[in-house]
Design a protein around this motif. Structure first.
Motif, PDB file in Angstrom:
ATOM      1  N   ARG A   1       2.024   6.384   8.303  1.00 13.15           N
ATOM      2  CA  ARG A   1       2.427   5.654   7.100  1.00 13.15           C
ATOM      3  C   ARG A   1       3.928   5.420   7.067  1.00 13.15           C
ATOM      4  O   ARG A   1       4.398   4.367   6.623  1.00 13.15           O
ATOM      5  CB  ARG A   1       2.031   6.431   5.855  1.00 13.15           C
ATOM      6  CG  ARG A   1       0.594   6.172   5.428  1.00 13.15           C
ATOM      7  CD  ARG A   1       0.222   7.053   4.267  1.00 13.15           C
ATOM      8  NE  ARG A   1       0.805   6.574   3.028  1.00 13.15           N
ATOM      9  CZ  ARG A   1       0.719   7.238   1.880  1.00 13.15           C
ATOM     10  NH1 ARG A   1       0.097   8.390   1.821  1.00 13.15           N
ATOM     11  NH2 ARG A   1       1.260   6.752   0.781  1.00 13.15           N
TER      12      ARG A   1
ATOM     13  N   LEU B   1      -2.347  10.233  10.050  1.00 13.14           N
ATOM     14  CA  LEU B   1      -2.203   9.187   9.034  1.00 13.14           C
ATOM     15  C   LEU B   1      -0.866   9.236   8.290  1.00 13.14           C
ATOM     16  O   LEU B   1      -0.223   8.208   8.079  1.00 13.14           O
ATOM     17  CB  LEU B   1      -3.337   9.299   8.036  1.00 13.14           C
ATOM     18  CG  LEU B   1      -3.989   7.958   7.680  1.00 13.14           C
ATOM     19  CD1 LEU B   1      -5.493   8.147   7.489  1.00 13.14           C
ATOM     20  CD2 LEU B   1      -3.372   7.381   6.435  1.00 13.14           C
ATOM     21  N   LYS B   2      -0.443  10.441   7.921  1.00 11.12           N
ATOM     22  CA  LYS B   2       0.779  10.577   7.122  1.00 11.12           C
ATOM     23  C   LYS B   2       2.032  10.108   7.853  1.00 11.12           C
ATOM     24  O   LYS B   2       2.881   9.428   7.289  1.00 11.12           O
ATOM     25  CB  LYS B   2       0.944  12.045   6.693  1.00 11.12           C
ATOM     26  CG  LYS B   2       0.162  12.365   5.431  1.00 11.12           C
ATOM     27  CD  LYS B   2       1.040  13.134   4.478  1.00 11.12           C
ATOM     28  CE  LYS B   2       0.672  12.847   3.025  1.00 11.12           C
ATOM     29  NZ  LYS B   2       1.486  13.669   2.121  1.00 11.12           N
TER      30      LYS B   2
ATOM     31  N   PRO C   1       0.808  -1.234   0.000  1.00  7.89           N
ATOM     32  CA  PRO C   1       0.000   0.000   0.000  1.00  7.89           C
ATOM     33  C   PRO C   1       0.835   1.276   0.000  1.00  7.89           C
ATOM     34  O   PRO C   1       0.357   2.327  -0.432  1.00  7.89           O
ATOM     35  CB  PRO C   1      -0.812  -0.110   1.299  1.00  7.89           C
ATOM     36  CG  PRO C   1      -0.851  -1.569   1.610  1.00  7.89           C
ATOM     37  CD  PRO C   1       0.455  -2.110   1.129  1.00  7.89           C
TER      38      PRO C   1
ATOM     39  N   ASN D   1      -8.873   5.584  13.068  1.00  7.07           N
ATOM     40  CA  ASN D   1      -9.019   6.394  11.857  1.00  7.07           C
ATOM     41  C   ASN D   1      -8.762   7.895  12.058  1.00  7.07           C
ATOM     42  O   ASN D   1      -9.405   8.731  11.434  1.00  7.07           O
ATOM     43  CB  ASN D   1     -10.412   6.184  11.255  1.00  7.07           C
ATOM     44  CG  ASN D   1     -10.262   5.866   9.763  1.00  7.07           C
ATOM     45  OD1 ASN D   1      -9.248   6.202   9.171  1.00  7.07           O
ATOM     46  ND2 ASN D   1     -11.263   5.233   9.196  1.00  7.07           N
TER      47      ASN D   1
ATOM     48  N   ASN E   1      -6.217   6.154  -2.924  1.00  9.74           N
ATOM     49  CA  ASN E   1      -6.769   5.511  -1.725  1.00  9.74           C
ATOM     50  C   ASN E   1      -7.767   4.418  -2.080  1.00  9.74           C
ATOM     51  O   ASN E   1      -8.972   4.623  -2.063  1.00  9.74           O
ATOM     52  CB  ASN E   1      -7.441   6.574  -0.845  1.00  9.74           C
ATOM     53  CG  ASN E   1      -6.508   7.034   0.261  1.00  9.74           C
ATOM     54  OD1 ASN E   1      -5.787   6.210   0.832  1.00  9.74           O
ATOM     55  ND2 ASN E   1      -6.509   8.312   0.561  1.00  9.74           N
ATOM     56  N   HIS E   2      -7.280   3.265  -2.397  1.00  9.96           N
ATOM     57  CA  HIS E   2      -8.143   2.146  -2.732  1.00  9.96           C
ATOM     58  C   HIS E   2      -8.631   1.471  -1.458  1.00  9.96           C
ATOM     59  O   HIS E   2      -7.945   1.467  -0.436  1.00  9.96           O
ATOM     60  CB  HIS E   2      -7.400   1.129  -3.595  1.00  9.96           C
ATOM     61  CG  HIS E   2      -7.011   1.677  -4.926  1.00  9.96           C
ATOM     62  ND1 HIS E   2      -7.933   2.022  -5.887  1.00  9.96           N
ATOM     63  CD2 HIS E   2      -5.792   1.956  -5.462  1.00  9.96           C
ATOM     64  CE1 HIS E   2      -7.298   2.490  -6.947  1.00  9.96           C
ATOM     65  NE2 HIS E   2      -6.003   2.468  -6.729  1.00  9.96           N
ATOM     66  N   GLU E   3      -9.809   0.835  -1.546  1.00  9.00           N
ATOM     67  CA  GLU E   3     -10.388   0.073  -0.442  1.00  9.00           C
ATOM     68  C   GLU E   3      -9.457  -1.065   0.004  1.00  9.00           C
ATOM     69  O   GLU E   3      -9.178  -1.253   1.178  1.00  9.00           O
ATOM     70  CB  GLU E   3     -11.738  -0.530  -0.866  1.00  9.00           C
ATOM     71  CG  GLU E   3     -12.950   0.354  -0.597  1.00  9.00           C
ATOM     72  CD  GLU E   3     -13.195   0.549   0.890  1.00  9.00           C
ATOM     73  OE1 GLU E   3     -13.399  -0.442   1.595  1.00  9.00           O
ATOM     74  OE2 GLU E   3     -13.170   1.721   1.343  1.00  9.00           O
TER      75      GLU E   3
ATOM     76  N   LYS F   1      -0.341   5.665  -4.564  1.00 13.26           N
ATOM     77  CA  LYS F   1      -0.837   6.914  -4.012  1.00 13.26           C
ATOM     78  C   LYS F   1      -2.346   6.898  -3.760  1.00 13.26           C
ATOM     79  O   LYS F   1      -2.800   7.316  -2.702  1.00 13.26           O
ATOM     80  CB  LYS F   1      -0.504   8.061  -4.959  1.00 13.26           C
ATOM     81  CG  LYS F   1       0.819   8.740  -4.654  1.00 13.26           C
ATOM     82  CD  LYS F   1       0.986   9.932  -5.571  1.00 13.26           C
ATOM     83  CE  LYS F   1       2.406  10.454  -5.481  1.00 13.26           C
ATOM     84  NZ  LYS F   1       2.692  11.399  -6.537  1.00 13.26           N
TER      85      LYS F   1
ATOM     86  N   LYS G   1      -6.424  -1.420   0.036  1.00 14.92           N
ATOM     87  CA  LYS G   1      -5.235  -1.063   0.811  1.00 14.92           C
ATOM     88  C   LYS G   1      -5.496  -1.284   2.304  1.00 14.92           C
ATOM     89  O   LYS G   1      -4.624  -1.746   3.041  1.00 14.92           O
ATOM     90  CB  LYS G   1      -4.859   0.397   0.549  1.00 14.92           C
ATOM     91  CG  LYS G   1      -4.164   0.583  -0.805  1.00 14.92           C
ATOM     92  CD  LYS G   1      -3.959   2.026  -1.161  1.00 14.92           C
ATOM     93  CE  LYS G   1      -2.782   2.628  -0.413  1.00 14.92           C
ATOM     94  NZ  LYS G   1      -2.473   3.988  -0.933  1.00 14.92           N
ATOM     95  N   TYR G   2      -6.726  -0.952   2.729  1.00 16.80           N
ATOM     96  CA  TYR G   2      -7.070  -1.148   4.144  1.00 16.80           C
ATOM     97  C   TYR G   2      -7.198  -2.629   4.466  1.00 16.80           C
ATOM     98  O   TYR G   2      -6.799  -3.079   5.541  1.00 16.80           O
ATOM     99  CB  TYR G   2      -8.363  -0.397   4.476  1.00 16.80           C
ATOM    100  CG  TYR G   2      -8.179   1.088   4.365  1.00 16.80           C
ATOM    101  CD1 TYR G   2      -7.612   1.810   5.429  1.00 16.80           C
ATOM    102  CD2 TYR G   2      -8.522   1.766   3.207  1.00 16.80           C
ATOM    103  CE1 TYR G   2      -7.406   3.179   5.310  1.00 16.80           C
ATOM    104  CE2 TYR G   2      -8.312   3.124   3.079  1.00 16.80           C
ATOM    105  CZ  TYR G   2      -7.759   3.832   4.139  1.00 16.80           C
ATOM    106  OH  TYR G   2      -7.538   5.172   4.027  1.00 16.80           O
TER     107      TYR G   2
ATOM    108  N   ASN H   1       7.158   8.300  -0.109  1.00 14.63           N
ATOM    109  CA  ASN H   1       6.172   8.684   0.893  1.00 14.63           C
ATOM    110  C   ASN H   1       6.467  10.048   1.514  1.00 14.63           C
ATOM    111  O   ASN H   1       5.573  10.701   2.026  1.00 14.63           O
ATOM    112  CB  ASN H   1       6.088   7.608   1.985  1.00 14.63           C
ATOM    113  CG  ASN H   1       5.323   6.397   1.503  1.00 14.63           C
ATOM    114  OD1 ASN H   1       4.107   6.399   1.498  1.00 14.63           O
ATOM    115  ND2 ASN H   1       6.046   5.388   1.031  1.00 14.63           N
TER     116      ASN H   1
END
Lengths: 233, 233, 233, 233
Positions: C113, C109-110, C36, C104, C42-44, C40, C46-47, D164
């Motif tokens: 990652r 988040l950044k 992931p 969440n 934000n696909h489902e 870049k 990835k979670y 990233n």
């Protein structure tokens, strides 16, 4: 008398005091003769320098020619053989531009200027240190040829692939060869490089594998040199 | 009393605990004294730092001078010789900018700032590790001189050829020398490079052959260093 | 039962067949968990990947924790010590982003990652080959520290000189440090370089001398590695 | 008769005079067959060269096939095994573009041109020198795999971090991988580089550490090669 001259001009004979001065003067003359090549403007003194240094080169050439029999040890035949030995040919080529310049043919001037650069090679005769490195190259000759052929082959292959994959970036095959050489030696000016994704992929593979291959000759020369100094001690 | 001071400031004497603290403080002072050089703006505290560090350097210099006879072991004459030893000269040069700054002569300020950089060389006195590398350089001196002369000669030759072949790209001979150095060390910024086909051809040949020659000094230093640590074990 | 689990998860025990499969699965999980980070959008899924891999990392962590006494051989105290060993800390840090993601909190988040990237270091536990290279680094530690300090010192000195000589090209000292690093490692992007004649002169000197110094660590690692494989044979 | 043919085409048999000529002719044919790939324009003679060289390759292939039993020493079964040996597969692939070209299917032409490049690999069969380098690679295989995996892992990690940290400079992860490869091999075109301060900091760390890792394979190949020639003497 000719024996005395030979003792002075023979660079291998390092015990001769006048010989050392002669060597130093000739090295200085070579340096001086190259000076006009490093300046663009057409100054009067550039011609003066050229005349003086050429005159000294001419004397040096004649002195060497007249003692050729001491050098080649082949009697009278030495005078016939001498002008065709590699160093004598360089000496002659270094003289020729000045000889021609006295006719002042303007058209030939540019090409003549380049041949004058050969004078730097005259330094081989007057510098002992360079002979050590030439010795290393001679000993590792076989290895270096194999490795150089391999490196050149790899550069050619890389150029061939990129030229056919990305013809828009590389107008001619020469450009592809230039790109491959600049990339694999890791110089990487950035004046030419692959733009397409596939071209970049090839660049990556080519660099990762190729750098080891193109660095081989440098590695051999370094290793050969290290052995050479170890043996000297 | 002077014997005790000498034991502290003598860096070779690693058993002295106060000496170790003295060393650490002086290293810190050198670092601190360079801090103003890394900032452009004219802050007040830059002068404060300079005054404090210069004061410490002055004390260090006086301490070393007053124990010169222990260091040089030449009796009274030591005090005469000491100021002219290389490290003492660096120490003095490092002090001078601050001494002059108190006059606040604005014109000289820029040049003075540069001499302050010499303080980094003071680190030689306080760092044992650097002496190991200096030792390698000393042992391989003869080889390095030959190889460096050869490398510089090759760079000069490359510059000479490109300068005469492509005079439009290289305004002065200095530019050609810069190009040759940046290319053969494989840095290759891309700010200057040959444009004509013949110029590119020369670039290719020059790189392929020259990289091995210019990489030789690096190879010798690495090999010499490896031997040095092997002998230490 | 706990003994059997330990035999499986202990990477040093290469005779265990189930252990080999466990290793392979964990290596795959690390690879999958990094996927992931390479995209870049934000696909489902990835979670989904993150949830699955984090779950597997959690199990791995619990299994390792429950067999800590076999690993550390310190009895009951092992369970207290274990969470603070370097590899266990990495394991925990790799888990944390996922644990936090379930809340969440968007702002964090950044940064979260980035910590996920630490998962790549988990590979050390599962890959024997990397331990060989880490072994070389450990053996040559003393040399590498000296040489690295020297290289960093040289980069710092070069940056210091160019920053004070050509302040217009280098807005901050950080830019000068960046220039020195990119030049002396011979990367030479060409995004920043000296423009003035004196700046170019410094670039030339700095490159010619510095490349040997900055290349020393690479030389030591290569030589150390060659010895390591020679000893293994 | 078949024995005589085999003696000629067998490259290991260096005593056969006709075999040497055969070798030289085939090397020349490979070189000639690649010539059309180095020119963009569609000249008539490019097809002529392709027809002639393909015809020679076809004969070579048939001669090798008909003497497969001498080569593989497995009796009649040799004819079944031979077409699936690596070198025979390359030979067949090199033939295929020409066979297809006679149908003149325009769409496939581009892809076909690339397969023609495989002809360069045929050179392996006809060049003894390349086998020495392939021998080095074979002997150092285990080391090279470890070191290459480590180097690729480091490139991947660098790309992952920069991708990233600075997503604006690197549109896709592939761009980040490209940047990491071009930076760590020190090619550094300058077409892509970090712009932000944190990105530059990562570039500096990544270069300083990574160059040693990425240079390891080159070091091993050079050292392996030096040993190989020492053993030959």
């Amino acid at each position: 008398m000719r024996q005395a001259i030979y003792n002075i001009i023979d660079t291998k004979n390092s015990n001769n005091t006048i010989g050392k001065y002669y060597n130093a003067i000739m090295l200085l003359t070579i340096g001086l003769s190259l000076l006009p090549l490093t300046i663009k403007a057409n100054h009067e003194w550039k011609y003066d320098i050229d005349n003086i240094t050429s005159f000294l080169f001419l004397i040096d050439y004649l002195l060497r020619f007249s003692t050729a029999d001491f050098h080649l040890k082949k009697g009278k035949a030495s005078f016939l053989y001498y002008p065709f030995t590699p160093l004598a040919l360089i000496d002659l080529l270094c003289l020729s531009p000045s000889l021609l310049l006295w006719n002042n043919s303007l058209k030939l001037l540019k090409i003549i200027r380049l041949t004058r650069m050969l004078r730097l090679f005259k330094i081989i005769r007057y510098s002992k240190n360079i002979t050590i490195i030439l010795n290393v190259l001679k000993k590792q000759k076989d290895s270096l040829i194999i490795v150089d052929v391999f490196a050149l082959g790899y550069i050619f292959l890389s150029a061939l692939i990129i030229f056919n994959v990305e013809p828009n970036t590389f107008p001619t095959f020469f450009d592809a060869l230039y790109w491959a050489t600049i990339s694999l030696t890791t110089v990487g000016y950035g004046d030419i490089y692959a733009i397409s994704a596939i071209g970049k992929l090839i660049t990556m593979f080519s660099s990762l594998i190729g750098i080891a291959i193109v660095a081989l000759p440098a590695g051999i020369i370094t290793a050969g040199y290290m052995e050479e100094i170890r043996n000297h001690k």
